[in-house]
Structure formats: structure tokens, C-alpha cells
Design a protein around this motif. Sequence first.
Motif, short mmCIF file in Angstrom:
data_model
loop_
_atom_site.label_atom_id
_atom_site.label_comp_id
_atom_site.label_asym_id
_atom_site.label_seq_id
_atom_site.Cartn_x
_atom_site.Cartn_y
_atom_site.Cartn_z
N SER A 1 0.83 -1.20 0.00
CA SER A 1 0.00 0.00 0.00
C SER A 1 0.87 1.25 0.00
O SER A 1 1.88 1.31 0.68
N GLY A 2 0.47 2.22 -0.79
CA GLY A 2 1.24 3.46 -0.86
C GLY A 2 2.46 3.34 -1.77
O GLY A 2 3.30 4.22 -1.82
N LYS B 1 1.15 2.53 -7.09
CA LYS B 1 0.49 1.82 -8.18
C LYS B 1 -0.62 2.66 -8.81
O LYS B 1 -0.67 2.83 -10.03
N THR B 2 -1.48 3.18 -7.94
CA THR B 2 -2.58 3.99 -8.45
C THR B 2 -2.05 5.21 -9.19
O THR B 2 -2.53 5.57 -10.27
N THR B 3 -1.02 5.82 -8.61
CA THR B 3 -0.45 7.01 -9.24
C THR B 3 0.07 6.67 -10.64
O THR B 3 -0.15 7.42 -11.59
N1 LIG Z 1 -3.31 13.45 -4.80
C1 LIG Z 1 -2.32 13.16 -3.94
N2 LIG Z 1 -1.77 14.12 -3.17
C2 LIG Z 1 -0.76 13.84 -2.32
N3 LIG Z 1 -0.23 12.62 -2.15
C3 LIG Z 1 -0.73 11.61 -2.88
C4 LIG Z 1 -1.80 11.83 -3.81
N4 LIG Z 1 -2.10 10.65 -4.39
C5 LIG Z 1 -1.26 9.75 -3.85
N5 LIG Z 1 -0.43 10.31 -2.95
C6 LIG Z 1 0.63 9.65 -2.20
O1 LIG Z 1 1.45 8.99 -3.11
C7 LIG Z 1 1.84 7.71 -2.63
C8 LIG Z 1 1.46 6.64 -3.61
O2 LIG Z 1 0.07 6.55 -3.63
P1 LIG Z 1 -0.74 5.53 -4.53
O3 LIG Z 1 -2.16 5.84 -4.39
O4 LIG Z 1 -0.18 5.53 -5.89
O5 LIG Z 1 -0.41 4.15 -3.81
P2 LIG Z 1 -0.98 2.71 -4.14
O6 LIG Z 1 0.20 1.88 -4.47
O7 LIG Z 1 -2.06 2.78 -5.13
O8 LIG Z 1 -1.54 2.28 -2.73
P3 LIG Z 1 -2.81 1.38 -2.40
O9 LIG Z 1 -2.40 -0.01 -2.68
O10 LIG Z 1 -3.01 1.62 -0.94
O11 LIG Z 1 -3.93 1.87 -3.24
C9 LIG Z 1 1.18 7.56 -1.28
O12 LIG Z 1 2.13 7.83 -0.28
C10 LIG Z 1 0.09 8.59 -1.28
O13 LIG Z 1 -0.12 9.09 0.01
#
Ligand SMILES: Nc1ncnc2c1ncn2[C@@H]1O[C@H](COP(=O)(O)OP(=O)(O)OP(=O)(O)O)[C@@H](O)[C@H]1O
Lengths: 267, 367, 270
Positions: free
Chosen positions: B38-39, B42-44
Motif C-alpha cells: 500500500s502506498g 500503483k494507483t499514481t
Molecule cells: N493526490 C495526492 N496528493 C498527495 N499525495 C498523494 C496523492 N495521491 C497519492 N499520494 C501519495 O502517493 C503515494 C502513492 O500513492 P498511490 O495511491 O499511488 O499508492 P498505491 O500503491 O495505489 O496504494 P494502495 O495499494 O493503498 O492503493 C502515497 O504515499 C500517497 O499518500
Amino acid sequence: MNQRLLQGSLRSLVLLYFAVLVALPVFAVYGKGLSLGWEPFWQSVTHPLALDALWLTVQLALLAALINAALGTLTAWVLVRYCFPGRRFLNSLVDLPFALPTAVGGLMILLLLGPNSWLGQTLTSIGWEIVYRPPAIVIAMVFVTFPFVVRNLQPLLEELDPAEEEASYTLGASKALTFRRVILPALLPGLCGGTLLAFSRALAEFGAVVLIAGNLPGQTLVASVYIFGQVESYNPQAAAAVSVVLLTLSFLLLFTMNALFGRRTAR
Amino acid sequence: MHHLEVRDLNKKFGSLQAVEGVSFSVEQGRLIGLLGPSGGGKTTLLRMLAGLERPDGGAISIGGRNVDALPPQDRGIGFVFQNYALFKHMTVVENIAFGLKVKKWERARIYQRVAELLALTGLIGLERRYPHQLSGGQRQRVAFARALAPEPQLLLLDEPFAAIDAKVRKELRTWLKEMISRVGVTSLFVTHDQEEAVEVADEILIMSQGRLEQKGTPWEIYRAPKTPFIATFIGESTALHDLTTLAPFAEAAVSIANKASLEGHDELQAFVRPESIEISRSHERQPSSAALPGVVSHVQFRGDAWHVEVQVGAQRLTARRPLAYEPLSLGEEVSVLVHRLYLFAGQQSWIVENPFLSLQREKERIV
Amino acid sequence: MRKLSILLVYLIFFVLILAPLGQMALGAWENGWQGFADVFARTDVQHAFWVSGVIVVIVTALNTLFGVLLALLLVRGTWLGRRVRQFANALVDLPFAVSPVIGGLMIILLLGPNTALGTFFESHGIKMVFALPGMVLATLFVTFPLMVREVAPLLQEIGTEQEEAAYTLGAAPWMTFWQVTWPSIRWGVIYGVVLTVARSLGEFGAVLVVSGNIINKTQTATTLVYQEVENFNFVAANAVALALAGLSVLILLGLETAKRRKEVRKHASS
Ligand SMILES: Nc1ncnc2c1ncn2[C@@H]1O[C@H](COP(=O)(O)OP(=O)(O)OP(=O)(O)O)[C@@H](O)[C@H]1O
Ligand SMILES: [Mg+2]
């Protein structure tokens, strides 16, 4: 045993209070309006002055409600979506028309646009007289009902899932199309509810209007001012008759609103 | 020519480096699992591919065309959101047809395409329902059909099964794999669940702290994890504190350690997978210099195998023992045969086979 | 687009709210501090504020008490039956739909000098219309929904589970109310109180009709403003209106605080 008795009498007292305070007065108006039978009621209502006043009120209130629908949507959108200096201040200010005595609101508009103010004089010199004319009434109505649309839309805008918009973008929809097809439908209940509330409140408005409405029948004499005039000239039956019409209209609006949107009524 | 190419993608949120120097490429029609804690970013990454987030640096090309300057509307992608993001005030059909209406398809063609997708996704009979009248699995399928309708070149799915309960999830993921291979669209899906990724994906990308840690088929990643993190993230691994207790590996370890320290990495980390440890009673197997003596410290029935913990010197190891063998009892002395272990130092990794075991095998072959 | 709409919203607020407010403030200071003080030195002005204050206190107290009780009854009173409660629930909103002038007219029609009830009270030496009791009644009518509509949704939201838990632990109804229910609705009640104060202080139409606007007797602050405007005495009208507007701003601050606390509670409990 004793406690049950206490509880029972407390409950009865509350219900009695409710009935006496709210239901009884409403019956009194209907009773008085129709007290002399159908014929005099009809005469009072169809009296040209009364008819003009009612029709004028409906027109102006509708106009004010529509203006508020537009201004309120823009305001709610900007207050929820954008971060900018002064946002919290403006957000608190939205409620001011609710907190301000309506007579004070009326006075404020009178002062701003009246013959003694800079703005009033400028407008008069270019041939726009506003005070004691329909535009002033509409402005007063817009002022008083400004918070309804904004406050009804804000929670909906906050609940809106940003992913829904993004989904629309990834499917190829432009910003304008997304607003029209995805965002607006989600806001529609709040928009309609807020506009109807604004409309019904504008129909009923007195304090803000009485100071700036003239008494020209069919042009500036609105229903609530007409009723007030009838009361002042000791003609309660005519006042009640027009009140019956206005009340019935308001109740219909209220019940439509409840039926359509459930519990979303504000103050 | 790769269908999707990502070069050196970077994204910062304030001072947080959410995605850092990510490069990879994907061939046409592959289904890629994007896995990580998590974090991890991936989503980004997915949102940058879709154009919903603007990268700070790097380049993306889809179907041989650079899309960096294109808004999400023009990238030809389909996106399935974590909570589906169905349009609440539209019926199933209206949801699916939305992207087609936007593209101004003819009515007849829209009708035909929607019917096709309804059949494909098994949604026939639900056409007039609103999202709130659907189950989680059905919503998932509507979201999928909606994303597929405009025939995207690339399908992106952000944790498509996150909001669905475990049982339906298993069904849906087989369904999804089948569906995607039938449609033949290049797809990237995010998941938290390594089992899901291993089962569904043709290839896996592992992301951690914004960096791409490894890319490969599930088997490659399992066989040869590139970092200690992956060794523990994909499959199970036990970290070894003291390599000297594992006598058969001592020599190899020393030589690797020397090599590593020559290159400036002194820290050598070692892992072993439970599947590569064999535990046997003394009479079940000939004594061999490849095996070590150990004492059983914990035994647990795990449905498909015995889960055994043994103490070997100062090191506690976790192993599996097939159910076909007799159960072991606590405190029993056993022989522990470690087949292979993973060594990591800095950016490098080694897979070390048990030298005595290969020696022994050779001997057997000669005899 | 974004810049433009923010600018537009600033413009709306300026034209609709800030400019009128500013104009009035300027008007009130036309004769300087002295003119302002002169207005408030007048006994009829002081008396009008006194009458307004009395009405606010009585109305707020009664409306709070009965509003909370009625909300409890409407949400928790299962003994009433679902249909009855639904009907009562719809009735609560009636005053919202009634023009204040009509609200005042109602009281006159019900308790005026020529009515049965009116003569009854008169014979017992109580003057209802053109006197304080009628004004209080009219204001109570107008403010009636405010408290109920604030508290009822909160009661609905917190549900009965916590209260039932308290009962199973042996707490008596009173104790349950004070220890369990009250803390959850407290900020809602406070919000309702502030709303009631605002509305009863600002009520104009209903009070104007019922009071007869008799100087030094039944004139309130708002009807005084009206009277001064009718007499073209704008300096006095402005000064009184400005004082009322100042109170409104205080009320607004109270509303903001109560709203924030209410929301904090809501998030904490969910
Ligand atoms: N719009 C935003 N503004 C500030 N920080 C962000 C934003 N979107 C994501 N982050 C930060 O960027 C990092 C990566 O986030 P992301 O959502 O890509 O993680 P993830 O791998 O998709 O996690 P998960 O499996 O929990 O969904 C995290 O630390 C998150 O807090
Ligand atoms: Mg994510």
C-alpha cells in the motif's frame, strides 16, 4: 405508576402545544377566509387588486428563484471545488441573509439603490429606476433566499465521487459534456429542492419587500404587502381570503417538495 | 514494437516521491499485474498512464504514439475504477453506452455494441437497473463493459476486485482473465493480492516506494527474486541470520561475500523458501553430508501440508512436509535438507544450490 | 475558467451582501459617533430593544424545550404509530411555508378582540393581541420548526442502539437521556438555539401585524426600523439596523462554531 402518569401528561402537553400552536392558527385562517361562504371569498380573491398582487408575486418570486438557481449553483461550485483566498469567509457569509432580520435586509437594499445613494442616482440618471419598482423587489427576494440553493447543493457536490468525473473523461467526454451529463444530474435534486424552497420563501417574503415595494397595484404591490394593507384597514376577511390562496400554494409546494426529495427542507 | 512503453516516469506530491524512475514496456495483448504494498505508487502510475495525473517527467507511448500531451479523453484507454465509479443516475445500458454516445456513434451501432457487451459480460436481464440495484460483482462487470465499449487500446484496472468478497473474487478473476484474452486488449491491473497476481497475470510488475522492483512472469519472479523485498513479498521466505549454521552453504556464501565486499556491499542477506526445505526422519532417508540435524519445535496442519518449524543450531527454519508422510512430533530429531537459498547484496542476487546435493546427484548418476 | 468563476462569485457576494451592508454602515455614521449615540439614548429605542430581548428569551426557552421534546416524540415515540408520526412530521414544516404576515394574521383571527378566545382572555384581564403575549405566540409559530428540524435528524442518525445498551446496563430513562442521548444531540440543540435567537430577534412581519407597532409599548427593534424608514428618519433607522446587523454577525459566528462542533461529533461517532 407515578412515573407513567408523569410521562403520559408530558406527552399530552407536547402534543397539545403542537396542535394549538401550529394547527389551530392555520385552521383559523381557512375558517375566516371562508367564514362568509364561498361567494364573498371568491369576490375577495378575484378583486382586481388581489388578483394582480397574487399574479405579480408569483411572477417575481419565480424570477428570483431562477436567478438564485444560477447564482447559487455557481457559488456552491466555486466554494466546494476551488481553493482560494477568502473562501472560508465567503462560505460563512452565505448564511448572513438567514441571520439578518429581513427588515434590515430590505433597508440595506433601499439604501444602496435608493434615491440618496451614489449608485441609485447614477442608475436614475441613465434611466434605470430600481427602488419602488419590480427590479428592487426581485433583488430583495434574491437576497433573502440566496442561501437555499447554495446550502442544498454543497453537500451533494461534496459527496460527488471524483472518480465518476474521471471515468467520464477516460470515456472521451469533454469537460462541458461531463458537467452536463454526469455532474448536473447528480445535483438536480438539490438544485430543484433549493429552487423550490427559494420560490416558496420568496412568495411569502414580507420584511425585505415592504420597504422597497411601492403600492402600485399590478406593478409593485405584492401579495404579502396587500394582506398587510387589508389588515391595517380592518378588513380581516379579505386578508384571510388572499392568505388562503397564498397558503394553499405554499403548502402544495411544501408537500411536493417533501414527496419529491424526502427530508431535505431547510429553514 | 511494444504496445505500451513507459520511460523514466516520475511524480512528486509535495516532497513525497510517489513514482520514481519507472520504465517498462508491454507487448500487445498481455495482461499485466501491478503488485506492491500500500502506498507504493500503483494507483499514481495507473492514473498517469490514463492522463488523469500529470507526470513530472518521463514519456509514455501507447500503440507507438506518444501520448504525453494528450488529455485522458484522447488516449484511447479504458479505466476501471476501484469503486467502479458507475454513473449513479444512469441505467446499466446508459452507463455502457456513454462512451459510444460521446464518440457520436450511430444509434444502431451503439445498440449493437451494447448488446454484444451485455452478452459478453453476462448482464442480460439487468439492462434497465440502476447501479444501486446491482450486486458488487454485477457492478464490477458493468464497469468492465463500460470501459471496454469504446474499444480502448489499453485497459487499466485499479484493484478491480477490492470491494468484492473472497469467494466471488475468485470466480471473477478467472472470468476477467478469460474475458481479456478473448477481447485481446492489452491490460494492466493493480492488486494487493499476490495470489491473484500470480494466478491471473501473464507478467507481474512489482512496485515499492515508487520504484519498479522487478518485472517478469510470475514463475520468473518466484524463481529468481531480484531483491530481498520481493523474496518475502512473492511467496514465503525465511531470513537467515547466520549462514555458518548452514554448513553445506558456508563455502559458497563466503566466496560470494568476498565478491560482494570487493564491490563495496558488505551486507549479505540470505533467504530460504519453505518449499525448498525437506524434513525427514532419520530412517526415511540415508544420512548425507548435504543434510543437517534439527529438532522439531512446532507442527501445524495447514490443509494441504504440514507446516513444520525446526531448530537448526541457532536458526529456526520453516518448512513444509507432505501430508502423505507420517506426522512429526514435537522435540523429535530430524534431518533437514535445504535445497537452495537466495543471497542478496546491493543490487545483485544469487541463487545458491546445495553443493553436496548436486555432488550426490552426480555420484548417483555415475553409479 | 476557474479564475473567472471565482471572480464572479466574489462579485455576487459583493453586490448582494457586502455592498448593501457597507452602504448601511456608512449611513449610520453619517452624523458621526454622536449621532449614533443620540439614537440609542432615545427611550423608545431602548424600550424597543428591551421588548425584542424579552421576546427572544421567552421564545427561545419555550421553543427549545418543546422542540426537543417533540423531536423525541416524533423519532422515538413508537407508541404513536407510524402514520400519525408521519403526518405530524409533515405538519412541523407548515410554518416554513407560511408568510410571516399571514402568521400574524392567524393570531389576530384567533385571539383578536372580536373572537371568542379573545373576549375570554380579555374578561380575565389578559390582553393578547396588540400586546406581548400575542407577539410571543406569533414568534413561537414562526420559529417552531427550527429546533425540531435540527434535533430530529440527529436522533434518527444516532439510532436506538446506544440507548438500549444503557437500558440493559440498568440506567433509568432520565439517566439514559442525560448520559447517552444528550451528549450526541447537544451541538444540534445549540445550533437550533442560535437559529431560534436569530429568527425571533429578526422576526418582523408577524410581529408587525400582531403588535400594532405601538411606540414604547409593543414596538420591537425591527418594527422600529420600519417605522423610522416610513418617517424618513434614515439616520435612526440605519443605526438600529446596524446594531441588529452586528448581532446577526455574532449569531453567524455562533452558527459556524456550532456547525463545526456538530460535524466533528458526527465524524467521531461514525
Ligand atoms: N493526490 C495526492 N496528493 C498527495 N499525495 C498523494 C496523492 N495521491 C497519492 N499520494 C501519495 O502517493 C503515494 C502513492 O500513492 P498511490 O495511491 O499511488 O499508492 P498505491 O500503491 O495505489 O496504494 P494502495 O495499494 O493503498 O492503493 C502515497 O504515499 C500517497 O499518500
Ligand atoms: Mg491504489
